[in-house]
Design an enzyme around this catalytic site. Structure first.
Site, PDB file in Angstrom:
ATOM      1  CG  ASN A  49      -1.861   1.278   1.632  1.00 55.45           C
ATOM      2  OD1 ASN A  49      -1.489   2.120   2.290  1.00 55.45           O
ATOM      3  ND2 ASN A  49      -2.535   1.479   0.146  1.00 55.45           N
ATOM      4  CD1 TRP A  50       2.992   2.257  -2.376  1.00 61.26           C
ATOM      5  CD2 TRP A  50       2.455   3.591  -4.297  1.00 61.26           C
ATOM      6  NE1 TRP A  50       4.173   2.230  -2.831  1.00 61.26           N
ATOM      7  CE2 TRP A  50       4.041   2.912  -4.422  1.00 61.26           C
ATOM      8  CE3 TRP A  50       2.925   4.304  -5.415  1.00 61.26           C
ATOM      9  CZ2 TRP A  50       4.547   2.274  -5.597  1.00 61.26           C
ATOM     10  CZ3 TRP A  50       3.195   3.983  -6.589  1.00 61.26           C
ATOM     11  CH2 TRP A  50       4.296   3.474  -6.613  1.00 61.26           C
ATOM     12  CB  SER A  51      -1.445   6.107   2.077  1.00 60.10           C
ATOM     13  OG  SER A  51      -0.724   5.637   3.571  1.00 60.10           O
ATOM     14  CB  VAL A  52      -0.338  10.842   1.085  1.00 65.95           C
ATOM     15  CG1 VAL A  52       0.096  12.700   1.676  1.00 65.95           C
ATOM     16  CG2 VAL A  52       0.240  10.357  -0.280  1.00 65.95           C
ATOM     17  CG  ASN A  53      -0.363   8.458   6.557  1.00 69.59           C
ATOM     18  OD1 ASN A  53      -0.449   6.921   5.406  1.00 69.59           O
ATOM     19  ND2 ASN A  53      -2.344   7.935   6.544  1.00 69.59           N
ATOM     20  NE  ARG A  54      -1.796  15.929  11.735  1.00 70.20           N
ATOM     21  CZ  ARG A  54      -3.449  15.996  12.354  1.00 70.20           C
ATOM     22  NH1 ARG A  54      -3.849  16.607  11.120  1.00 70.20           N
ATOM     23  NH2 ARG A  54      -3.317  15.820  13.726  1.00 70.20           N
TER      24      ARG A  54
ATOM     25  CD  GLU B 239      -5.160  18.227   8.648  1.00 78.06           C
ATOM     26  OE1 GLU B 239      -5.745  18.806   7.455  1.00 78.06           O
ATOM     27  OE2 GLU B 239      -4.834  17.219   8.750  1.00 78.06           O
TER      28      GLU B 239
ATOM     29  CD  GLU C  69      -2.271   1.711  -3.046  1.00 80.23           C
ATOM     30  OE1 GLU C  69      -3.006   1.766  -2.335  1.00 80.23           O
ATOM     31  OE2 GLU C  69      -1.204   0.947  -2.852  1.00 80.23           O
TER      32      GLU C  69
END
Length: 500
Positions: A170-175, A283, A234
């Site tokens: 899995n590829w993801s974007v999180n702060r 945010e 992805e």
């Protein structure tokens, strides 16, 4: 000159393309990542200015680790290239319309998947910092807003994790916020795939191997932001989108594979037991509320990077930055795909960015609507029951149903319809039993359950559009005058004394 597809495949080519588009400002004066960088980025995004590239930062090491590109996917001032940076992410010309961009995203999902190609090395391996050399506090990690709980270096990077059996990547974007010299902490949504994989490792009783990639191929960061259907990879999707396999290289401290041409790669592990405080952070909806929450701790064991590496940074807040200009289109494209099997009388879907990415405008084909012989209440309930239950629609709290005369890509049109055609109460249909989105301030800071409800369908169709059809004329330049008068006025506009 950078080709359109190469811009999507390679971050450094993307930066060159911004320069060719006259959409880049290179700042060679030393800038301080402590608020100065964030202030410049916010000023740029709030004025739809060019993307700033900070070439000299306080705290850079001798190999230039790292420079910063701000606003990598924010809007352009030129109305013909408003989504030019996003178009570059998907391999299109910078003047592509947002609908064309979203159509390309959807088409790639239907195309034959193109698996990645494993290579032995790549640009991301040029230089390295070992565990004893890493000090995230000394490197130029930015403090973006003065009330942030810490330095947020992870705002436009890509997490890479995989299930214990290696079958699900899995590829993801999180702060993500710096905790100390070699740890960061990230907000992991419990509805996200990375959280599900984290739980698998917790069940195994082992820390989760992890990589964080900065300056990934632009198409990859786009895919990492998308709520792709379960089972869709992805990396395969990016291959389909760009027409060639993503070249990936193995990390050195774990078995994770990352795009070989990335700018910077953090390698390490996420603890399944240790948590540290994260937040607060300015945010995507334009607020910062006090308080920190304990989140998982990620240890950085190795950093590999290109010489003079560039770290992309999103300084989120009020309109318009990547959390809206990238986040909205990728989600809307997925919602469009999820609605296709229902054969609904919908021609266009868009999220007006001015809503801070909380509204969805659905353009209705009223000829097909009338053929359904439904009532406003029945149709609104049906639309809410379908759309609000899709996983992709989780961030949106208001659906606006509009007719063919409304351009859903023009917020002025949407607002006009909402203000003049939707009677408060009578034409609004609340949904209090569907999943909510706690990041929306009226959810997290209001009096109700932040995880449930708070959603509504606003019917901006006149009752006559359900029965006999449009019976009004619009009072504006386009509709109130014959074509020959409009043409004469436009031809003589400067003669009258106006500027073109």
């Amino acid at each position: 000159m950078s080709s359109h597809l190469e811009c999507a495949r390679d971050f450094r080519s993307f930066v060159r393309a911004l320069k060719e588009d006259n959409d880049l400002v290179e700042i060679d004066e030393e800038c301080d990542p402590n608020l100065e960088v964030g202030a410049v980025i916010r000023k740029a995004v709030e004025s739809d200015g060019q993307a700033p590239l900070f070439n000299k930062l306080k705290g850079q090491n001798e190999n230039g680790l790292w420079r910063i590109l701000g606003a990598p996917c924010s809007l352009r001032a030129d109305s013909k290239q408003k989504f030019g940076r996003l178009a570059r992410h998907v391999g299109l010309q910078p003047d592509a319309h947002i609908k064309t961009i979203m159509d390309r995203m959807q088409a790639a999902k239907a195309a034959t998947p193109i698996p990645p190609q494993i290579v032995q090395t790549g640009p991301c391996k040029e230089l390295r910092l070992t565990a004893d050399q890493i000090d995230l506090n000394a490197l130029p990690a930015p403090l973006l807003h003065q009330a942030d709980g810490g330095k947020y270096l992870q705002t436009y990077g890509m997490n890479v994790v995989q299930s214990p059996d290696g079958k699900w990547v899995n590829w993801s974007v999180n702060r993500g916020m710096v905790h100390d010299g070699n740890h960061i902490t990230q907000l992991l949504s419990k509805s996200g795939s990375i959280w599900q994989i984290f739980q698998m490792w917790r069940k195994e009783g082992k820390d989760m191997p992890w990589a964080l990639v900065f300056g990934a191929p632009p198409a990859a960061i786009l895919a990492a932001s998308m709520p792709l259907p379960d089972g869709m990879s992805e990396v395969d999707y990016v291959g389909s989108l760009t027409g060639s396999p993503v070249q990936v290289v193995k990390c050195e401290t774990n078995d994770i594979f990352v795009p070989a041409n990335s700018e910077i790669v953090f390698e390490g592990y996420c603890s399944i037991t240790e948590t540290v405080p994260e937040g607060p952070f300015g945010e995507m909806h334009g607020y910062l509320f006090p308080g920190a929450v304990d989140r998982p701790s990620f240890k950085v064991d190795l950093i590999t990077y290109r010489e003079n590496a560039i770290m992309p940074v999103c300084c989120s807040g009020r309109l318009t930055d990547e959390t809206q200009s990238l986040g909205a289109p990728v989600v809307v494209a997925e919602i469009s795909s999820q609605l296709k099997p229902y054969d609904l009388p919908i021609t266009d879907i868009w999220c007006p960015l001015e809503s801070q990415a909380t509204w969805l405008a659905l353009r209705v084909d009223t000829d097909k609507l009338r053929a359904l012989k439904t009532t406003p209440k029945e149709f609104c309930r049906k639309m809410g029951d379908i759309v609000f239950q899709t996983t992709a629609a989780r961030p949106f709290h208001r659906i606006l149903l509009v007719g063919e005369d409304i351009n859903v890509y023009d917020f002025r049109d949407i607002l006009w319809a909402f203000c003049t055609r939707c009677r408060p109460g009578l034409d609004e249909h609340p949904f209090d039993d569907v999943p909510g989105y706690p990041l929306v301030p009226f959810m997290s800071q209001g009096g109700g359950n932040p995880l449930v409800g708070g959603k509504v369908v606003s019917d901006c169709l006149f009752p006559v559009e359900y029965t006999t059809g449009k019976d009004w004329e619009v009072a504006d330049f386009k509709n109130s005058f014959p074509p020959e008068i409009q043409a004469k006025v436009l031809d003589n506009w400067e003669l009258y004394g106006y500027k073109s």
